[in-house]
Design a protein around this motif. Structure first.
Motif, PDB file in Angstrom:
ATOM      1  N   MET A   8       0.843  -1.178   0.000  1.00 18.19           N
ATOM      2  CA  MET A   8       0.000   0.000   0.000  1.00 18.19           C
ATOM      3  C   MET A   8       0.886   1.237   0.000  1.00 18.19           C
ATOM      4  SD  MET A   8      -1.611  -0.514   3.733  1.00 18.19           S
ATOM      5  CE  MET A   8      -0.516  -0.286   5.074  1.00 18.19           C
ATOM      6  N   LEU A   9       0.253   2.378   0.063  1.00 15.97           N
ATOM      7  CA  LEU A   9       1.017   3.619   0.057  1.00 15.97           C
ATOM      8  C   LEU A   9       1.594   3.862   1.436  1.00 15.97           C
ATOM      9  CD1 LEU A   9      -1.407   5.814  -1.980  1.00 15.97           C
ATOM     10  CD2 LEU A   9       0.757   4.847  -2.732  1.00 15.97           C
ATOM     11  N   CYS A  10       2.546   3.018   1.813  1.00 16.99           N
ATOM     12  CA  CYS A  10       3.036   3.120   3.162  1.00 16.99           C
ATOM     13  C   CYS A  10       4.451   3.636   3.159  1.00 16.99           C
ATOM     14  CB  CYS A  10       3.018   1.779   3.823  1.00 16.99           C
ATOM     15  SG  CYS A  10       4.322   0.757   3.175  1.00 16.99           S
ATOM     16  N   LEU A  11       5.053   3.634   4.317  1.00 13.45           N
ATOM     17  CA  LEU A  11       6.372   4.204   4.470  1.00 13.45           C
ATOM     18  C   LEU A  11       7.475   3.174   4.355  1.00 13.45           C
ATOM     19  CD1 LEU A  11       7.884   6.742   5.236  1.00 13.45           C
ATOM     20  CD2 LEU A  11       7.731   6.026   7.578  1.00 13.45           C
ATOM     21  N   PRO A  27       2.462   0.475   4.001  1.00 11.13           N
ATOM     22  CA  PRO A  27       2.843   1.654   4.757  1.00 11.13           C
ATOM     23  C   PRO A  27       4.326   1.959   4.595  1.00 11.13           C
ATOM     24  CG  PRO A  27       1.882  -0.064   6.124  1.00 11.13           C
ATOM     25  CD  PRO A  27       2.252  -0.677   4.815  1.00 11.13           C
ATOM     26  N   GLU A  28       4.728   3.007   5.249  1.00  9.05           N
ATOM     27  CA  GLU A  28       6.102   3.460   5.082  1.00  9.05           C
ATOM     28  C   GLU A  28       6.859   3.503   6.394  1.00  9.05           C
ATOM     29  OE1 GLU A  28       6.275   4.956   2.008  1.00  9.05           O
ATOM     30  OE2 GLU A  28       4.230   5.544   1.593  1.00  9.05           O
ATOM     31  N   VAL A  29       7.604   2.518   6.725  1.00 10.21           N
ATOM     32  CA  VAL A  29       8.381   2.599   7.966  1.00 10.21           C
ATOM     33  C   VAL A  29       9.876   2.422   7.728  1.00 10.21           C
ATOM     34  CG1 VAL A  29       8.525   1.872  10.332  1.00 10.21           C
ATOM     35  CG2 VAL A  29       6.436   1.562   9.086  1.00 10.21           C
ATOM     36  N   GLY A  35       5.839  14.530   5.353  1.00  4.69           N
ATOM     37  CA  GLY A  35       5.851  15.102   4.007  1.00  4.69           C
ATOM     38  C   GLY A  35       5.699  14.038   2.932  1.00  4.69           C
ATOM     39  N   HIS A  36       6.344  12.901   3.152  1.00  9.70           N
ATOM     40  CA  HIS A  36       6.259  11.785   2.210  1.00  9.70           C
ATOM     41  C   HIS A  36       4.796  11.354   2.031  1.00  9.70           C
ATOM     42  CE1 HIS A  36       7.821   7.743   0.662  1.00  9.70           C
ATOM     43  NE2 HIS A  36       6.552   7.481   0.928  1.00  9.70           N
ATOM     44  N   GLU A  37       4.084  11.182   3.143  1.00  2.00           N
ATOM     45  CA  GLU A  37       2.687  10.722   3.062  1.00  2.00           C
ATOM     46  C   GLU A  37       1.791  11.791   2.428  1.00  2.00           C
ATOM     47  OE1 GLU A  37       1.882   7.770   3.336  1.00  2.00           O
ATOM     48  OE2 GLU A  37       3.649   7.007   4.372  1.00  2.00           O
ATOM     49  N   SER A  90       2.635  13.903   0.208  1.00  2.00           N
ATOM     50  CA  SER A  90       2.886  13.989  -1.232  1.00  2.00           C
ATOM     51  C   SER A  90       2.194  12.869  -2.004  1.00  2.00           C
ATOM     52  CB  SER A  90       4.387  14.028  -1.508  1.00  2.00           C
ATOM     53  OG  SER A  90       4.855  12.792  -1.937  1.00  2.00           O
ATOM     54  N   HIS A  91       1.937  11.727  -1.354  1.00  2.99           N
ATOM     55  CA  HIS A  91       1.221  10.640  -2.046  1.00  2.99           C
ATOM     56  C   HIS A  91      -0.188  11.067  -2.478  1.00  2.99           C
ATOM     57  CE1 HIS A  91       3.914   7.317  -2.180  1.00  2.99           C
ATOM     58  NE2 HIS A  91       3.997   7.120  -0.883  1.00  2.99           N
ATOM     59  N   SER A  92      -0.746  12.063  -1.822  1.00  2.00           N
ATOM     60  CA  SER A  92      -2.074  12.542  -2.225  1.00  2.00           C
ATOM     61  C   SER A  92      -2.007  13.313  -3.539  1.00  2.00           C
ATOM     62  CB  SER A  92      -2.661  13.463  -1.152  1.00  2.00           C
ATOM     63  OG  SER A  92      -2.961  12.733   0.008  1.00  2.00           O
ATOM     64  N   SER A 152       7.362   6.211  -7.694  1.00  2.00           N
ATOM     65  CA  SER A 152       6.388   6.923  -6.843  1.00  2.00           C
ATOM     66  C   SER A 152       6.954   7.180  -5.457  1.00  2.00           C
ATOM     67  CB  SER A 152       5.095   6.111  -6.693  1.00  2.00           C
ATOM     68  OG  SER A 152       4.413   6.082  -7.905  1.00  2.00           O
ATOM     69  N   GLU A 153       7.629   6.177  -4.908  1.00  2.00           N
ATOM     70  CA  GLU A 153       8.161   6.323  -3.550  1.00  2.00           C
ATOM     71  C   GLU A 153       9.333   7.302  -3.520  1.00  2.00           C
ATOM     72  OE1 GLU A 153       6.676   5.329  -0.985  1.00  2.00           O
ATOM     73  OE2 GLU A 153       5.177   4.171  -2.087  1.00  2.00           O
ATOM     74  N   ASN A 154      10.145   7.308  -4.572  1.00  2.00           N
ATOM     75  CA  ASN A 154      11.271   8.246  -4.608  1.00  2.00           C
ATOM     76  C   ASN A 154      10.777   9.689  -4.738  1.00  2.00           C
ATOM     77  OD1 ASN A 154      12.947   6.024  -4.472  1.00  2.00           O
ATOM     78  ND2 ASN A 154      13.173   5.880  -6.705  1.00  2.00           N
ATOM     79  N   GLY A 157       8.527  -1.623  -3.991  1.00  2.00           N
ATOM     80  CA  GLY A 157       8.373  -0.293  -4.564  1.00  2.00           C
ATOM     81  C   GLY A 157       9.242   0.755  -3.891  1.00  2.00           C
ATOM     82  N   HIS A 158       9.910   0.388  -2.798  1.00  2.00           N
ATOM     83  CA  HIS A 158      10.790   1.322  -2.084  1.00  2.00           C
ATOM     84  C   HIS A 158      12.250   0.977  -2.363  1.00  2.00           C
ATOM     85  CE1 HIS A 158       6.990   1.101   0.156  1.00  2.00           C
ATOM     86  NE2 HIS A 158       7.186   2.369   0.457  1.00  2.00           N
ATOM     87  N   ALA A 159      13.065   1.971  -2.601  1.00  2.00           N
ATOM     88  CA  ALA A 159      14.497   1.743  -2.821  1.00  2.00           C
ATOM     89  C   ALA A 159      15.156   1.341  -1.503  1.00  2.00           C
ATOM     90  CB  ALA A 159      15.141   3.015  -3.371  1.00  2.00           C
TER      91      ALA A 159
HETATM   92 ZN   LIG Z   1       5.261   5.955   0.203  1.00  2.00          ZN
END
Ligand SMILES: [Zn+2]
Length: 687
Positions: A7-10, A21-23, A524-526, A528-530, A585-587, A647-649
């Motif tokens: 998903m659009l995570c960290l 998510p993005e962690v 800021g990352h989250e 910007s996904h919008s 997208s993640e970058n 999807g994340h580097a």
């Molecule tokens: Zn993300």
């Protein structure tokens, strides 16, 4: 049992855990205050290797624990949070008042742990379910059994989980065509292996998995004392093979523009004949629902036809197998061991079953997640920290709005829409505005199987109750005790769980500029996904409706092309390059997020630089804090897998995002000729 999609995570951790998510993982997860000077390597020139400059000392002095494939900031924060959660649950087990949520948490946990009691009850808890399946005698009773099993166990956009072992899965969420109301989404399901490819791929490796799966099904039937285990297993497998042929491929399921298909009740019978839909929906508690969103229409047509064409006995064996298999963790140990032997070892290569108490924590968080989160927040997330993050978010949203105003490539009409979307962004910090009410969930001490069944049914009914009610944009999809963050595109909302808002991401005992570099860049990352290529598909209300002009898209693609080239030039190994396209997208979110965080930090200091601390200027603190939040060591196999599928580097490249920001050059005196130097025209400014 099955891994979730993304998903659009960290993805602060190795991968986006249960959602996309993005962690991340970072420095001392406990008492960090300030920049970790000892963890730096100041013999390295920041312009040549900024990640090594910020993290070289830590990298030299830390090893990856043997039971892990990677280790870093995110892992450390997650371990600390798990330990704290375990303590809170253990306390609840000891002295909570009867009827309270804490009592339920304690009872759920203690009962799950009590393997002796589980062994003593044997298969007795399963008996009523198995008898209901035995009683199936025709199409009508089959449809009723299939409908009774429907659960709210899938999610296409937020926590992104596309799989269920029931025939179909329900997701109740905002209607993508009319976001003021909830819709009932139905997704394909019914497989015991992770994806249709496992059934259809001709490679020897997959053929071997299939052989082991058939043997596993037979072993489960044998353990349950059922006759003809091999013949039953063959029937179950053959039926699942046909279901797999009916399934649509994952890449199509992930495409939201293909899934938004509204069908009326009568269309279900007309377009997907074979299943007695009236009976199915009545048994599922959906008898008053007028319409549905059918995510994979062709699969529904083919699967409903299978319900009519395949022998009743095959369906009964299939229902029996899944009724046992999905509860193997709360059945006698032989079932649990068999499940691990297949799903853990054979399918995933895991060598050792996780300790029971750790699984008990996860099971309790699964059943009573927000009640556990409430205890966590009360102890570890003070109101003062929530207020600080609220102020940071306000500054970042203002910074983002200014950046939109200054964009030269976006048409004025689209800019106005972007600003409107930003203005109504719903940002959840730490925990939801309203806690979930668990009053209707009964937890019975000594009945581990029953507790699991009741928790799943409780969650299903909670979702059914949303249908017809006003949409609650404040609903959370993550628990507060999760180290992650997420963008919910159809809700135009963000969740930042309390567990990611702790050191080294956020720390009240250090200058706020360091928080902007770490937690601020996540925020800021989250945001910007919008506003990226996915965000462009959903307007301010969450309606699936592309609000960008074709010219806007063309410009956005051109900006991202520069970033694709920048990341494709990174080589973790001589024979392997980062896939700039896959991670695009993640970058973009990393670059945009860091830029917004920088602006917001400056805004919070009246435009000036923060004072020098620990011998570092304000801007240096900002960028080093950012790079230290990305510190991570990973094994070669883990990096290779990530580069191919995620999807994340890899973290080391996310940590040098700073080379796209002009102030980084000034802060560290980076000059032409330095390895990370980019000419001003090559620095990417998407927003
Ligand atoms: Zn993300």
């Amino acid at each position: 049992m099955k891994p979730n999609a993304h998903m659009l995570c960290l993805a602060v951790l190795a991968a986006c855990a249960p959602a996309k998510p993005e962690v991340r993982a970072s420095s001392s997860a406990s008492g960090s205050t300030g920049i970790d000077l000892a963890g730096m390597d100041t013999s390295v020139a920041p312009g040549n290797d900024f990640y090594g400059y910020a993290n070289g000392g830590w990298i030299k002095s830390h090893e990856i624990p043997p039971d892990r494939s990677s280790y870093g900031t995110g892992t450390m924060v997650q371990e600390l949070t798990a330990k704290r959660t375990a303590e809170l649950i253990a306390e609840a087990a000891k002295d909570a008042a009867p009827g309270s949520d804490a009592r339920k948490i304690g009872d759920y946990y203690t009962t799950y742990l009590d393997e002796a009691a589980i062994a003593a009850r044997g298969l007795a808890p399963l008996k009523p379910a198995l008898e209901r399946i035995t009683g199936i005698s025709d199409a009508h009773t089959l449809a009723r059994a299939l409908g009774t099993g429907l659960r709210a166990d899938v999610d296409v956009l937020n926590n992104t989980n596309y799989d269920t072992d029931n025939l179909f899965g329900l997701w109740v969420a905002q209607d993508l065509s009319d976001p003021a109301r909830y819709a009932a989404f139905l997704l394909q399901g019914g497989l015991g292996l992770p994806d249709r490819d496992y059934y259809l791929d001709a490679s020897p490796r997959m053929a071997e998995v299939r052989d082991k799966y058939r043997a596993h099904i037979a072993a489960v039937f044998t353990l349950a004392g059922l006759t003809e285990p091999d013949a039953r297993a063959a029937r179950v497998f053959d039926l699942e093979h046909k279901i797999a042929e009916a399934h649509r491929p994952r890449i199509e399921t992930e495409d939201v523009t293909k899934g938004n298909n509204h069908w009326t009740r009568s269309e279900l019978a007309e377009r997907a004949p074979g299943l007695d839909w009236q009976t199915f929906l009545a048994a599922a508690g959906l008898d008053r629902q007028a319409g549905f969103v059918i995510w994979q229409p062709a699969a529904f047509t083919a699967m409903a036809a299978l319900v009519a064409s395949q022998p009743l006995d095959a369906w009964k064996d299939w229902l029996t197998y899944h009724a046992i298999a999905r509860r193997s963790d709360v059945l006698p140990q032989a079932f649990d061991d068999e499940s691990f032997a297949f799903y853990g070892k054979a399918l995933s290569g895991t060598q050792q079953k996780r300790e029971r108490w750790k699984r008990a924590i996860d099971a309790t968080s699964g059943a009573l997640g927000q009640a556990v989160g409430r205890l966590y927040v009360a102890r570890y997330f003070p109101a003062s920290e929530k207020a600080r993050v609220e102020a940071m978010v306000k500054n970042e949203i203002a910074a983002f709005a200014r950046r939109i105003d200054r964009l030269d490539w976006m048409t004025p009409a689209t800019k106005a829409k972007a600003k409107a979307k930003l203005a109504v962004l719903k940002v959840g910090i730490g925990y939801p505005d309203r806690w979930r009410d668990y009053a209707k969930l009964e937890v019975v001490p000594g009945d581990a199987y029953g507790n699991a069944e009741r928790a799943s049914l409780f969650d299903y009914r909670r979702n059914l109750d949303k249908l017809g009610q006003p949409v609650d944009r404040g609903e959370w999809v993550m628990n507060p005790q999760l180290v992650n963050a997420v963008n919910l595109p159809a809700m135009n909302a963000l969740n930042f769980p309390a567990a990611i808002l702790q050191p080294p991401f956020l720390d009240p005992n250090r200058p706020s500029v360091m928080d902007y570099g770490a937690a601020g860049s996540v925020i800021g990352h989250e945001i910007s996904h919008s506003f990226d290529d996915q965000g462009a598909l959903f307007d301010a209300t969450g309606r699936l409706h592309n609000w960008w002009t074709p010219e806007d898209f063309a410009h956005f693609k051109a900006s991202s092309a520069k970033l694709v080239a920048q990341y494709s030039a990174y080589h973790p190994f001589p024979d392997l390059a980062v896939n700039g396209q896959l991670t695009s997208s993640e970058n973009i979110a990393d670059v945009a997020g860091l830029a917004a965080a920088y602006d917001a930090y400056r805004m919070s200091h009246d435009g000036k630089e923060a004072p020098t601390v620990q011998g570092l200027t304000g801007d240096q603190q900002f960028f080093i804090s950012f790079a230290q939040s990305w510190r991570r060591k990973a094994r070669e196999q883990a990096v290779r897998r990530q580069v191919l599928t995620d999807g994340h580097a890899p973290a080391e490249y996310r940590g040098v995002t700073a080379r796209n920001l002009d102030p980084w050059y000034t802060a560290f005196g980076v000059k032409p000729g330095d390895a990370l130097y980019l000419a001003p025209a090559d620095r990417v400014r998407v927003w």
